[in-house]
Design an enzyme around this catalytic site. Structure first.
Site, mmCIF file in Angstrom:
data_model
loop_
_atom_site.group_PDB
_atom_site.id
_atom_site.type_symbol
_atom_site.label_atom_id
_atom_site.label_comp_id
_atom_site.label_asym_id
_atom_site.label_seq_id
_atom_site.Cartn_x
_atom_site.Cartn_y
_atom_site.Cartn_z
ATOM 1 N N LEU A 112 30.284 33.574 63.414
ATOM 2 C CA LEU A 112 31.542 33.415 62.598
ATOM 3 C C LEU A 112 32.769 34.044 63.452
ATOM 4 O O LEU A 112 32.644 35.004 63.905
ATOM 5 C CB LEU A 112 31.225 34.030 61.223
ATOM 6 N N HIS A 131 36.352 30.427 60.656
ATOM 7 C CA HIS A 131 35.515 30.076 59.407
ATOM 8 C C HIS A 131 35.859 30.992 58.251
ATOM 9 O O HIS A 131 35.919 30.708 57.186
ATOM 10 C CB HIS A 131 34.106 30.861 59.803
ATOM 11 N N GLN A 145 20.661 18.290 64.285
ATOM 12 C CA GLN A 145 21.941 17.880 64.847
ATOM 13 C C GLN A 145 21.966 18.065 66.129
ATOM 14 O O GLN A 145 23.229 17.697 66.922
ATOM 15 C CB GLN A 145 23.068 18.304 63.885
HETATM 16 P P1 AMP Z 1 30.409 25.441 62.684
HETATM 17 O O1 AMP Z 1 29.827 26.874 62.138
HETATM 18 O O2 AMP Z 1 30.687 25.281 63.871
HETATM 19 O O3 AMP Z 1 29.571 24.441 62.164
HETATM 20 O O4 AMP Z 1 31.766 25.329 61.580
HETATM 21 C C1 AMP Z 1 31.406 25.521 60.034
HETATM 22 C C2 AMP Z 1 32.699 24.917 59.671
HETATM 23 O O5 AMP Z 1 33.935 25.882 59.923
HETATM 24 C C3 AMP Z 1 32.952 23.678 59.850
HETATM 25 O O6 AMP Z 1 33.445 23.104 58.655
HETATM 26 C C4 AMP Z 1 34.232 23.764 60.927
HETATM 27 O O7 AMP Z 1 35.164 22.476 60.775
HETATM 28 C C5 AMP Z 1 34.903 25.156 60.466
HETATM 29 N N1 AMP Z 1 35.620 25.779 61.477
HETATM 30 C C6 AMP Z 1 35.272 26.019 62.774
HETATM 31 N N2 AMP Z 1 36.324 26.197 63.423
HETATM 32 C C7 AMP Z 1 37.311 26.243 62.554
HETATM 33 C C8 AMP Z 1 38.830 26.421 62.881
HETATM 34 N N3 AMP Z 1 39.288 26.808 64.059
HETATM 35 N N4 AMP Z 1 39.622 26.169 61.897
HETATM 36 C C9 AMP Z 1 39.272 25.689 60.792
HETATM 37 N N5 AMP Z 1 38.009 25.567 60.397
HETATM 38 C C10 AMP Z 1 36.898 25.631 61.385
#
Ligand code: AMP
Length: 291
Positions: free
Chosen positions: A33, A37, A61
């Protein structure tokens, strides 16, 4: 903050809060995180009485040869960050808890899943849509939060939730950026220092496109060429795709009209593929996400 590892315990946690009349917000993540996040968590906390974050690196995935095993994992730090940000429960199931048997069922959103990232990663969005459906069935939240950074993922999840009449509202949260404009991502750590220095030109190109848009430019080729010329100044960046698309269907557009449109970019820097996005809302000028 509670750490929950079983489906049964999460259902019970949610049920108890719902019995007490509280609303439930849900933020699915794969951990590692960062402040991107946490923007989802903050929005979730502002909208709901109870915030649940899931941390689950979902094997379905990842395609063959993709780095499921190498995906960064740091549960202690993730839990600390969630605690600091006032999360009520973290759901952290083992793979066998989520997939006690090989799946026979999968969710396909073909038109949105086979283009762009889906073209390079066949099956990726089937894995995403299916695990999100499972998580939403388990947590049964009022709202679920996804980053606009992963714009195609957000479009797939929105469409799935709409088609399957899911209870949760799907909420998109604007992209959180580093001070120099690079979209925050766990992948940024894999950039070399030299690559990290040039990576913000992607966003600079998007800002150039946005200022053209704010002065009335609506032609896709012109907006796209503002991004191309910014990235072409850095030979280490190769643009894999860059186009204007309808925000809901992701169909390619030749012009911005009265419907929300988005500039989507995929670029390679060394061994890292970076994605970024800029929504162009007709009637809007400089508002939207912060630079
Ligand atoms: P992940 O753990 O990479 O699957 O991301 C979890 C959630 O956090 C997903 O909905 C991502 O789109 C969101 N997320 C990751 N990085 C960002 C960011 N820089 N800005 C906004 N949301 C993010």
């Amino acid at each position: 903050m509670q750490t929950i590892t079983t489906v049964r315990d999460l259902r019970r946690f949610v049920w108890l809060h719902r019995q007490a009349g509280r609303t439930i917000g849900f933020v699915p993540t794969m951990g590692a995180l960062h402040h991107g996040h946490m923007a989802l968590v903050e929005r979730c906390r502002a909208d709901n009485d109870v915030t649940v974050v899931s941390i689950f690196v979902n094997p379905t995935q990842f395609g063959p040869g993709e780095d499921f095993d190498a995906y960064p994992r740091d549960l202690d730090r993730d839990l600390e960050l969630c605690r600091e940000h006032g999360v009520d429960a973290v759901f952290h199931p083992a793979v066998a808890e989520m997939y006690p048997e090989p799946l026979q069922t999968g969710i396909e959103v073909p038109a949105l899943s086979t283009i762009l990232i889906g073209e390079q990663r066949p099956g990726h969005f089937r894995g995403v849509a299916t695990v999100v459906a499972k998580l939403l069935n388990i947590a049964e939240p009022d709202r679920a939060y996804f980053g606009e950074k992963d714009f195609q993922q957000l479009a797939v999840v929105r469409r799935m939730a709409f088609d399957l009449s899911m209870r949760a509202s799907i909420v998109g949260v604007p992209t959180v950026r580093e001070a120099d404009g690079l979209a925050a991502s766990s992948r940024n750590k894999r950039l070399t220092p030299a690559e990290r220095r040039v990576a913000p030109v992607i966003h600079q190109g998007m800002l150039a496109a946005r200022s053209l848009f704010s002065t009335g430019e609506r032609d896709a080729a012109t907006l796209v060429s503002a991004i191309r010329s910014a990235t072409e100044r850095e030979p280490s960046i190769s643009l894999l795709s860059c186009d204007l698309r309808d925000s809901a269907t992701l169909g390619i557009l030749e012009r911005v009209t009265d419907k929300p449109a988005v500039l989507l970019v995929t670029a390679r820097l060394g061994s890292v593929v970076l994605i970024d996005q800029l929504e162009l809302r007709p009637g809007a000028t400089e508002e939207g996400e912060a630079a």
